[in-house]
Design an enzyme around this catalytic site. Structure first.
Site, PDB file in Angstrom:
ATOM      1  N   HIS A   1     -16.535  18.033 -15.841  1.00  0.00           N
ATOM      2  CA  HIS A   1     -17.542  17.461 -16.754  1.00  0.00           C
ATOM      3  C   HIS A   1     -18.803  17.058 -15.975  1.00  0.00           C
ATOM      4  CE1 HIS A   1     -14.751  17.766 -19.942  1.00  0.00           C
ATOM      5  NE2 HIS A   1     -13.960  16.781 -19.575  1.00  0.00           N
ATOM      6  N   LEU A  60     -39.841  20.078 -25.764  1.00  0.00           N
ATOM      7  CA  LEU A  60     -38.469  20.422 -26.161  1.00  0.00           C
ATOM      8  C   LEU A  60     -37.745  19.210 -26.757  1.00  0.00           C
ATOM      9  CD1 LEU A  60     -35.919  22.398 -25.852  1.00  0.00           C
ATOM     10  CD2 LEU A  60     -35.478  21.150 -23.734  1.00  0.00           C
ATOM     11  N   ASP A  78     -18.228  24.870 -23.229  1.00  0.00           N
ATOM     12  CA  ASP A  78     -16.769  24.822 -23.084  1.00  0.00           C
ATOM     13  C   ASP A  78     -16.362  25.357 -21.715  1.00  0.00           C
ATOM     14  OD1 ASP A  78     -14.175  24.412 -23.779  1.00  0.00           O
ATOM     15  OD2 ASP A  78     -14.082  25.974 -25.313  1.00  0.00           O
TER      16      ASP A  78
HETATM   17  C1  FPP Z   1     -15.366  21.154 -23.350  1.00  0.00           C
HETATM   18  O1  FPP Z   1     -14.757  21.682 -22.197  1.00  0.00           O
HETATM   19  C2  FPP Z   1     -16.399  20.232 -22.943  1.00  0.00           C
HETATM   20  C3  FPP Z   1     -16.506  18.956 -23.385  1.00  0.00           C
HETATM   21  C4  FPP Z   1     -15.605  18.350 -24.354  1.00  0.00           C
HETATM   22  C5  FPP Z   1     -17.553  18.067 -22.849  1.00  0.00           C
HETATM   23  C6  FPP Z   1     -18.861  18.728 -22.633  1.00  0.00           C
HETATM   24  C7  FPP Z   1     -19.750  17.818 -21.890  1.00  0.00           C
HETATM   25  C8  FPP Z   1     -20.613  18.221 -20.947  1.00  0.00           C
HETATM   26  C9  FPP Z   1     -20.801  19.632 -20.575  1.00  0.00           C
HETATM   27  C10 FPP Z   1     -21.508  17.273 -20.274  1.00  0.00           C
HETATM   28  C11 FPP Z   1     -22.428  16.626 -21.269  1.00  0.00           C
HETATM   29  C12 FPP Z   1     -23.541  15.968 -20.632  1.00  0.00           C
HETATM   30  C13 FPP Z   1     -24.218  14.955 -21.181  1.00  0.00           C
HETATM   31  C14 FPP Z   1     -25.424  14.496 -20.500  1.00  0.00           C
HETATM   32  C15 FPP Z   1     -23.838  14.254 -22.412  1.00  0.00           C
HETATM   33  P1  FPP Z   1     -13.264  21.353 -21.922  1.00  0.00           P
HETATM   34  O2  FPP Z   1     -13.156  20.076 -21.181  1.00  0.00           O
HETATM   35  O3  FPP Z   1     -12.481  21.384 -23.206  1.00  0.00           O
HETATM   36  O4  FPP Z   1     -12.835  22.544 -21.006  1.00  0.00           O
HETATM   37  P2  FPP Z   1     -11.446  23.313 -21.011  1.00  0.00           P
HETATM   38  O5  FPP Z   1     -11.317  23.989 -22.350  1.00  0.00           O
HETATM   39  O6  FPP Z   1     -11.594  24.272 -19.892  1.00  0.00           O
HETATM   40  O7  FPP Z   1     -10.365  22.303 -20.765  1.00  0.00           O
END
Ligand code: FPP
Length: 260
Positions: free
Chosen positions: A54, A148, A37
């Site tokens: 992201h 893994l 997050d």
């Molecule tokens: C939440 O942070 C994050 C997500 C909804 C997406 C997580 C995805 C990745 C870390 C990349 C994944 C990689 C692959 C290869 C599939 P947020 O956007 O809600 O952050 P915020 O709360 O600060 O707005």
């Protein structure tokens, strides 16, 4: 010590030199689940679009996967897209859906070299075709790898998973393949999307949020939780070691008494 553990590990070209820490190699968690997050806030702090967060988050996935693999962790489950994330603007959803393909295309040679197996949990049928194809191809290519397990939770929601398991069991009871007496915790485990995986030992959530957000509600029953204010794109080897060290200082009792 971790250094010793790493010297015993595969030590391929991508192996990491980790400074000596207070990590005990006898009880490294087998399965770590992470709620990644804070990508949006990371980008906002830099006056960048959310998708830049992201993208950076995807680079962190790569770094943490390497470390987990080097440490001999068996399963890393990453919450990459929840069933609730469809509520986000279409442009952000489209970008998030393109990440598995981007990640797997560029990381595949290293996944194969390291023997990492890609898996996913979630409603695959609800994903766009290109995302589904990328995941299917990666799962197929890596299916015989024995290192893994890199398990992406994509279009995943724990309540939906439990509802589906209940329905599947009820069908079996209705058609006489199962009796009511056979329905117990072990059987329910077998009907969940994680039936082939051990339960997570450690759950990490970044960015200061302290909730589960519909993630692995059944599977986390006895898992140790560790929360950090660090935003996912800033999560690094040091933070990961801090989490593992905290885990190793916990006393897991599974409802029993100390020392049992
Ligand atoms: C939440 O942070 C994050 C997500 C909804 C997406 C997580 C995805 C990745 C870390 C990349 C994944 C990689 C692959 C290869 C599939 P947020 O956007 O809600 O952050 P915020 O709360 O600060 O707005």
């Amino acid at each position: 010590m971790l250094k010793k553990l790493l010297s015993k590990s595969k030590k391929g070209k991508h192996s990491l030199e980790v400074n000596e820490t207070l990590i005990n190699n006898e009880c490294v968690p087998s399965h770590i689940a992470i709620i990644m997050d804070g990508n949006g806030r990371w980008a906002k702090k830099r006056a960048m679009p959310r998708i830049a967060g992201h993208h950076e988050g995807m680079q962190t996935v790569r770094k943490i996967s390497r470390i987990a693999d080097d440490m001999g962790i068996k399963v890393l489950t990453l919450y990459a897209f929840s069933t609730e994330n469809w509520k986000r603007p279409k442009s952000e959803v489209d970008y998030l859906m393109s990440l598995p393909q981007m990640f797997l295309n560029s990381f595949m040679p290293e996944l194969m070299e390291r023997g990492i197996r890609v898996e996913m949990i979630g409603d695959k049928e609800g994903l766009p075709t290109s995302t589904k194809v990328a995941l299917n191809e990666a799962m197929e290519k890596t299916k015989n790898n024995t290192g893994l397990i890199l398990n992406f939770a994509m279009n995943y929601g724990s309540r939906a998973e439990i509802v589906k398991a209940m329905k599947d069991i009820m069908v079996e009871v209705n058609n006489g393949k199962l009796t009511l007496d056979e329905v117990d915790e072990t059987l329910i485990d077998q009907y969940l999307l994680t039936s082939n995986l051990p339960e997570p030992d450690l759950l990490i959530r970044t960015s200061g949020e302290v909730r589960l957000s519909n993630f692995m509600l059944w599977q986390l029953a006895y898992t140790e939780f560790w929360f950090t204010d660090i935003l996912w794109p800033d999560f690094n080897q040091e933070t990961f070691m801090e989490a593992i060290q905290a885990y190793q200082q916990r006393n897991r009792r599974y409802g029993g008494l100390k020392g049992e």
